[in-house]
Design a protein around this motif. Structure first.
Motif, PDB file in Angstrom:
ATOM      1  N   GLY A 135       0.890  -1.508   0.058  1.00  0.00           N
ATOM      2  CA  GLY A 135      -0.325   0.222   0.273  1.00  0.00           C
ATOM      3  C   GLY A 135       0.868   1.395   0.538  1.00  0.00           C
ATOM      4  N   LEU A 136       0.748   2.107  -1.451  1.00  0.00           N
ATOM      5  CA  LEU A 136       2.201   3.418  -0.911  1.00  0.00           C
ATOM      6  C   LEU A 136       0.615   4.147  -1.803  1.00  0.00           C
ATOM      7  CD1 LEU A 136       4.240   4.412  -1.376  1.00  0.00           C
ATOM      8  CD2 LEU A 136       4.896   3.513  -3.778  1.00  0.00           C
ATOM      9  N   THR A 137      -0.162   3.820  -2.987  1.00  0.00           N
ATOM     10  CA  THR A 137      -0.900   4.951  -3.303  1.00  0.00           C
ATOM     11  C   THR A 137      -2.433   5.982  -2.544  1.00  0.00           C
ATOM     12  OG1 THR A 137      -0.367   4.229  -5.417  1.00  0.00           O
ATOM     13  CG2 THR A 137      -2.297   5.253  -5.531  1.00  0.00           C
ATOM     14  N   GLY A 142      -1.056   9.163  -6.383  1.00  0.00           N
ATOM     15  CA  GLY A 142      -0.305   8.011  -7.310  1.00  0.00           C
ATOM     16  C   GLY A 142       1.216   8.396  -7.428  1.00  0.00           C
ATOM     17  N   SER A 143       1.227   9.650  -8.051  1.00  0.00           N
ATOM     18  CA  SER A 143       2.555   9.168  -9.283  1.00  0.00           C
ATOM     19  C   SER A 143       3.578  10.194  -7.574  1.00  0.00           C
ATOM     20  CB  SER A 143       2.573  11.209 -10.146  1.00  0.00           C
ATOM     21  OG  SER A 143       1.448  10.562 -11.608  1.00  0.00           O
ATOM     22  N   ARG A 166      -5.252   3.285  -1.839  1.00  0.00           N
ATOM     23  CA  ARG A 166      -6.403   3.030  -2.959  1.00  0.00           C
ATOM     24  C   ARG A 166      -5.448   2.652  -4.290  1.00  0.00           C
ATOM     25  NH1 ARG A 166     -11.407   3.791  -4.088  1.00  0.00           N
ATOM     26  NH2 ARG A 166     -12.072   4.025  -6.043  1.00  0.00           N
ATOM     27  N   TRP A 167      -6.151   1.715  -4.756  1.00  0.00           N
ATOM     28  CA  TRP A 167      -5.851   0.549  -5.996  1.00  0.00           C
ATOM     29  C   TRP A 167      -4.583  -0.020  -5.495  1.00  0.00           C
ATOM     30  CZ3 TRP A 167      -8.693   1.231  -9.668  1.00  0.00           C
ATOM     31  CH2 TRP A 167      -9.725   3.112 -10.274  1.00  0.00           C
ATOM     32  N   ILE A 168      -5.106  -0.975  -4.476  1.00  0.00           N
ATOM     33  CA  ILE A 168      -3.867  -1.788  -4.022  1.00  0.00           C
ATOM     34  C   ILE A 168      -4.210  -3.326  -4.648  1.00  0.00           C
ATOM     35  CG2 ILE A 168      -2.814  -2.823  -1.794  1.00  0.00           C
ATOM     36  CD1 ILE A 168      -2.244   0.133  -2.332  1.00  0.00           C
ATOM     37  N   THR A 366      -0.142   2.344 -16.240  1.00  0.00           N
ATOM     38  CA  THR A 366      -0.616   3.459 -15.308  1.00  0.00           C
ATOM     39  C   THR A 366       0.654   3.067 -14.262  1.00  0.00           C
ATOM     40  OG1 THR A 366      -2.365   5.048 -16.496  1.00  0.00           O
ATOM     41  CG2 THR A 366      -1.862   4.518 -14.380  1.00  0.00           C
ATOM     42  N   GLU A 368       2.865   1.984 -10.882  1.00  0.00           N
ATOM     43  CA  GLU A 368       4.694   1.292 -11.595  1.00  0.00           C
ATOM     44  C   GLU A 368       4.748   2.535 -11.684  1.00  0.00           C
ATOM     45  OE1 GLU A 368       6.424   0.056  -9.135  1.00  0.00           O
ATOM     46  OE2 GLU A 368       5.028  -1.752  -9.086  1.00  0.00           O
ATOM     47  N   GLY A 369       4.357   3.928 -11.862  1.00  0.00           N
ATOM     48  CA  GLY A 369       4.693   5.239 -12.551  1.00  0.00           C
ATOM     49  C   GLY A 369       4.585   4.910 -13.740  1.00  0.00           C
ATOM     50  N   THR A 370       3.685   5.947 -13.791  1.00  0.00           N
ATOM     51  CA  THR A 370       2.658   5.856 -15.195  1.00  0.00           C
ATOM     52  C   THR A 370       4.341   6.264 -16.544  1.00  0.00           C
ATOM     53  OG1 THR A 370       2.330   9.024 -15.740  1.00  0.00           O
ATOM     54  CG2 THR A 370       1.003   7.432 -14.737  1.00  0.00           C
ATOM     55  N   VAL A 373       5.671   9.521 -16.101  1.00  0.00           N
ATOM     56  CA  VAL A 373       6.461   9.950 -15.205  1.00  0.00           C
ATOM     57  C   VAL A 373       7.806   9.228 -14.951  1.00  0.00           C
ATOM     58  CG1 VAL A 373       7.342   8.869 -11.982  1.00  0.00           C
ATOM     59  CG2 VAL A 373       4.185  10.394 -12.729  1.00  0.00           C
ATOM     60  N   PHE A 388       9.493  17.459 -12.335  1.00  0.00           N
ATOM     61  CA  PHE A 388       8.659  17.097 -11.328  1.00  0.00           C
ATOM     62  C   PHE A 388       7.538  17.906  -9.984  1.00  0.00           C
ATOM     63  CE2 PHE A 388      10.731  13.179 -11.374  1.00  0.00           C
ATOM     64  CZ  PHE A 388       9.331  12.699 -11.904  1.00  0.00           C
TER      65      PHE A 388
HETATM   66  P1  FAD Z   1      -2.307  10.678 -11.272  1.00  0.00           P
HETATM   67  O1  FAD Z   1      -0.570  10.921 -10.196  1.00  0.00           O
HETATM   68  O2  FAD Z   1      -2.967  11.813 -10.461  1.00  0.00           O
HETATM   69  O3  FAD Z   1      -1.749  11.190 -12.841  1.00  0.00           O
HETATM   70  C1  FAD Z   1      -2.651  11.702 -13.384  1.00  0.00           C
HETATM   71  C2  FAD Z   1      -1.983  12.212 -14.720  1.00  0.00           C
HETATM   72  O4  FAD Z   1      -1.145  12.879 -14.705  1.00  0.00           O
HETATM   73  C3  FAD Z   1      -0.538  10.587 -15.388  1.00  0.00           C
HETATM   74  O5  FAD Z   1      -1.469  10.913 -16.839  1.00  0.00           O
HETATM   75  C4  FAD Z   1       0.553  10.768 -14.907  1.00  0.00           C
HETATM   76  O6  FAD Z   1       1.399  10.763 -15.824  1.00  0.00           O
HETATM   77  C5  FAD Z   1       0.183  12.890 -15.251  1.00  0.00           C
HETATM   78  N1  FAD Z   1       1.393  13.266 -14.388  1.00  0.00           N
HETATM   79  C6  FAD Z   1       1.319  13.517 -12.336  1.00  0.00           C
HETATM   80  N2  FAD Z   1       2.270  14.171 -12.330  1.00  0.00           N
HETATM   81  C7  FAD Z   1       2.973  14.623 -13.495  1.00  0.00           C
HETATM   82  C8  FAD Z   1       3.811  15.168 -13.252  1.00  0.00           C
HETATM   83  N3  FAD Z   1       4.644  15.994 -12.708  1.00  0.00           N
HETATM   84  N4  FAD Z   1       3.737  16.038 -15.251  1.00  0.00           N
HETATM   85  C9  FAD Z   1       3.482  15.474 -16.187  1.00  0.00           C
HETATM   86  N5  FAD Z   1       2.253  14.588 -16.018  1.00  0.00           N
HETATM   87  C10 FAD Z   1       2.020  14.286 -14.363  1.00  0.00           C
HETATM   88  N6  FAD Z   1      -0.766   1.268  -6.260  1.00  0.00           N
HETATM   89  C11 FAD Z   1       0.451   0.975  -4.576  1.00  0.00           C
HETATM   90  O7  FAD Z   1       0.818   1.341  -4.245  1.00  0.00           O
HETATM   91  N7  FAD Z   1      -0.036  -0.844  -4.905  1.00  0.00           N
HETATM   92  C12 FAD Z   1      -0.787  -1.316  -5.398  1.00  0.00           C
HETATM   93  O8  FAD Z   1      -0.957  -2.908  -5.569  1.00  0.00           O
HETATM   94  C13 FAD Z   1      -1.058  -0.644  -6.952  1.00  0.00           C
HETATM   95  N8  FAD Z   1      -2.019  -1.573  -7.883  1.00  0.00           N
HETATM   96  C14 FAD Z   1      -2.524  -1.198  -8.800  1.00  0.00           C
HETATM   97  C15 FAD Z   1      -3.429  -1.787  -9.783  1.00  0.00           C
HETATM   98  C16 FAD Z   1      -4.314  -0.937 -10.457  1.00  0.00           C
HETATM   99  C17 FAD Z   1      -5.263  -1.849 -11.396  1.00  0.00           C
HETATM  100  C18 FAD Z   1      -3.831   0.195 -10.873  1.00  0.00           C
HETATM  101  C19 FAD Z   1      -5.025   1.236 -11.593  1.00  0.00           C
HETATM  102  C20 FAD Z   1      -3.251   1.300  -9.945  1.00  0.00           C
HETATM  103  C21 FAD Z   1      -2.498   0.360  -9.400  1.00  0.00           C
HETATM  104  N9  FAD Z   1      -2.011   0.883  -8.014  1.00  0.00           N
HETATM  105  C22 FAD Z   1      -0.731   0.940  -7.295  1.00  0.00           C
HETATM  106  C23 FAD Z   1      -1.782   2.828  -8.382  1.00  0.00           C
HETATM  107  C24 FAD Z   1      -0.768   3.672  -9.383  1.00  0.00           C
HETATM  108  O9  FAD Z   1       0.452   2.931  -8.624  1.00  0.00           O
HETATM  109  C25 FAD Z   1      -1.518   4.535  -9.343  1.00  0.00           C
HETATM  110  O10 FAD Z   1      -2.081   4.353 -10.549  1.00  0.00           O
HETATM  111  C26 FAD Z   1       0.111   5.480 -10.773  1.00  0.00           C
HETATM  112  O11 FAD Z   1       1.345   6.100  -9.742  1.00  0.00           O
HETATM  113  C27 FAD Z   1      -0.357   6.495 -10.771  1.00  0.00           C
HETATM  114  O12 FAD Z   1      -1.157   7.332 -10.067  1.00  0.00           O
HETATM  115  P2  FAD Z   1      -2.407   7.837 -10.560  1.00  0.00           P
HETATM  116  O13 FAD Z   1      -3.569   7.120 -10.527  1.00  0.00           O
HETATM  117  O14 FAD Z   1      -3.282   8.479  -8.775  1.00  0.00           O
HETATM  118  O15 FAD Z   1      -2.353   8.966 -11.588  1.00  0.00           O
END
Ligand code: FAD
Ligand code: TGC
Length: 389
Positions: A135-137, A142-143, A166-168, A366, A368-370, A373, A388
């Motif tokens: 659980g990190l997100t 998220g990012s 969330r999203w774990i 998306t 593990e770092g979009t 990112v 960033f």
């Molecule tokens: P955001 O961070 O809100 O990003 C939205 C958009 O903005 C993206 O396009 C992004 O690239 C862009 N963006 C963000 N910052 C910047 C910037 N500085 N400059 C330009 N563009 C930017 N997380 C866990 O901790 N554990 C898990 O087990 C886990 N499993 C997952 C399973 C699924 C099915 C999914 C969908 C997600 C999971 N995640 C998990 C979460 C995942 O790591 C996050 O969704 C991801 O890191 C992106 O965060 P966010 O969804 O909040 O998007």
């Protein structure tokens, strides 16, 4: 089953693999063909994860495969990568299950845990008897995990946790959660076992992607844990981010598997499907698509092979992993979308695996770092400028 037992190896990279690496790959490929592919569309359709697979994956040494000691298989990183490739050739959700168990939950304990914690948890996790999540997100972070709002405060000789993750992946089926929280000194980690009072999970439904994988929300309300559940060597954001490096490594390999399945399916299809006067495979535009797909798969394979060598040598940099994750997942997603198009209407039905892989890869791009990112991580590395903030 389509794509399960055939390789794409235009540059004879197989010759560079050691017998034990091929053996690990072939064993997982056979397992996936036998146990996963006949059921996967049903699990995807019904949003279920097949828990019956866990014991079989454990028997194959998949959990913590590249960790040493504590009941782990101690394979090298190329064998580990090939395993991830074969799992994801079936479904990204299956690879996700193994990634979270191995590279996130087990690795967090392996790298930041006490000797007692390693002895207590890792052998059981390697055997698939204990399932972990990570659980990190958070809903609002998220990012930017450094902005996390989950807090832990000292309470006598223990800790009290409050926050939401969330999203774990695996959240509601996990026996233990690795939870990252802020304390006075910065970020640290905890092992919170299922059933601990104040700890609740609920699943996220309605996903169009990763439907054969469980994704959950974790809520912590005044959750008390003792010092034995605190990861003593987790000091700062570096601790969870180093776990991400391990998981991104496996994802870079896994994406090749998903891409391979889509490519082989499209190749077979255009050879047999006739439009106008001859098979689709005979048209130049179709051939160009196939050649582009093959080229991207081959480049991704070469990146991973070299990355695995660097990891085995202990010289791999996190930015090189970001490069591989960014490139390979993006290439796989484009291959899946192209393959979907090449099947025409048949590309949207679950008689073929392509649409499922395509939808899954949206998540892989998306989590593990979009893609963006990873771009910023690489941009910072080559320019020395942090874009960033
Ligand atoms: P955001 O961070 O809100 O990003 C939205 C958009 O903005 C993206 O396009 C992004 O690239 C862009 N963006 C963000 N910052 C910047 C910037 N500085 N400059 C330009 N563009 C930017 N997380 C866990 O901790 N554990 C898990 O087990 C886990 N499993 C997952 C399973 C699924 C099915 C999914 C969908 C997600 C999971 N995640 C998990 C979460 C995942 O790591 C996050 O969704 C991801 O890191 C992106 O965060 P966010 O969804 O909040 O998007
Ligand atoms: P930043 O200043 O960059 O770093 C803080 C400290 O961490 C170190 N570090 C790393 N160490 C190891 N591996 C890495 N990949 C590392 N990245 C950074 C860094 O050297 C520093 O150390 P120190 O000692 O100097 O303090 O921190 P930042 O806040 O600027 O971070 C920015 C950024 C974008 C790099 C980072 O936060 C990031 O990667 N964001 C993306 C978040 C993300 O990937 N979340 C994934 C959640 S888990 C998940 O999705 C599971 S999916 C299921 C599955 O895998 O199948």
């Amino acid at each position: 089953m389509i794509g399960s037992s055939r390789d794409v190896d235009f540059f004879n990279l197989d010759e560079l693999l050691r017998p034990e690496e091929k053996m690990a790959r072939d064993a997982v490929r056979a397992f996936v063909s036998r146990e996963v592919l006949p059921q996967i569309e049903q699990h995807f359709a019904h949003e279920t994860f097949d828990r019956g697979l866990v014991a079989q994956m454990a028997d194959l040494g998949i959990f913590g495969a590249n960790l040493h000691g504590y009941g782990c298989a101690g394979m090298n990183n190329i064998a580990y990568g090939l395993i991830m490739q074969e799992l994801e050739a079936a479904d990204s959700g299956l690879r996700s299950f193994a990634s979270v168990q191995s590279a996130l939950a087990m690795y967090a304990i392996y790298s930041s845990g006490s000797e007692e914690q390693k002895q207590r948890y890792l052998p059981e996790m390697a055997r698939g008897k204990l399932i972990g999540c990570f659980g990190l997100t958070e809903p609002d972070h998220g990012s930017d995990p450094g902005g996390m709002e989950t807090r832990a405060r000292r309470d006598g000789r223990g800790w009290v946790l409050n926050g939401v993750k969330r999203w774990i992946t695996n959240g509601s089926i996990a026996d233990l959660a690795i939870v990252w929280a802020k304390v006075e000194e910065g970020v640290t980690g905890f092992i919170v076992e299922r059933g601990t009072p104040g700890f609740a999970t609920s699943d996220i439904h309605g996903k169009f992607s990763m439907r054969a994988s469980i994704t959950s929300e974790l809520v912590f309300e005044d959750v008390r844990v003792d010092e034995a559940h605190h990861l003593p060597n987790a000091r700062g954001l570096r601790a969870p981010l180093s776990c991400l490096t391990q998981a991104r490594y496996g994802i870079a390999w896994g994406a090749i598997g998903a891409a391979r399945t889509c490519y082989l399916c499209a190749l077979d299809y255009v050879k047999s499907r006739k439009q106008f006067s001859r098979p689709l495979a005979g048209y130049q535009m179709v051939q160009r698509k196939l050649v582009n797909m093959l080229t991207e798969i081959t480049k991704a394979q070469m990146i991973c092979l070299r990355l695995g060598q660097l990891k085995d040598a202990g010289t791999m940099r996190p930015e090189q992993v970001s490069f591989a994750k960014r490139n390979n997942v993006n290439a796989a997603l484009k291959i899946a979308r192209t393959a979907r198009d090449m099947l025409g209407a048949n590309g949207i039905v679950n008689e073929y695996p392509i649409i499922r892989h395509m939808l899954n890869l949206e998540t892989v791009n998306t989590y593990e770092g979009t893609f963006d990112v990873q771009t910023l991580i690489l941009g910072r590395d080559i320019t020395g400028e942090n874009a960033f903030d």
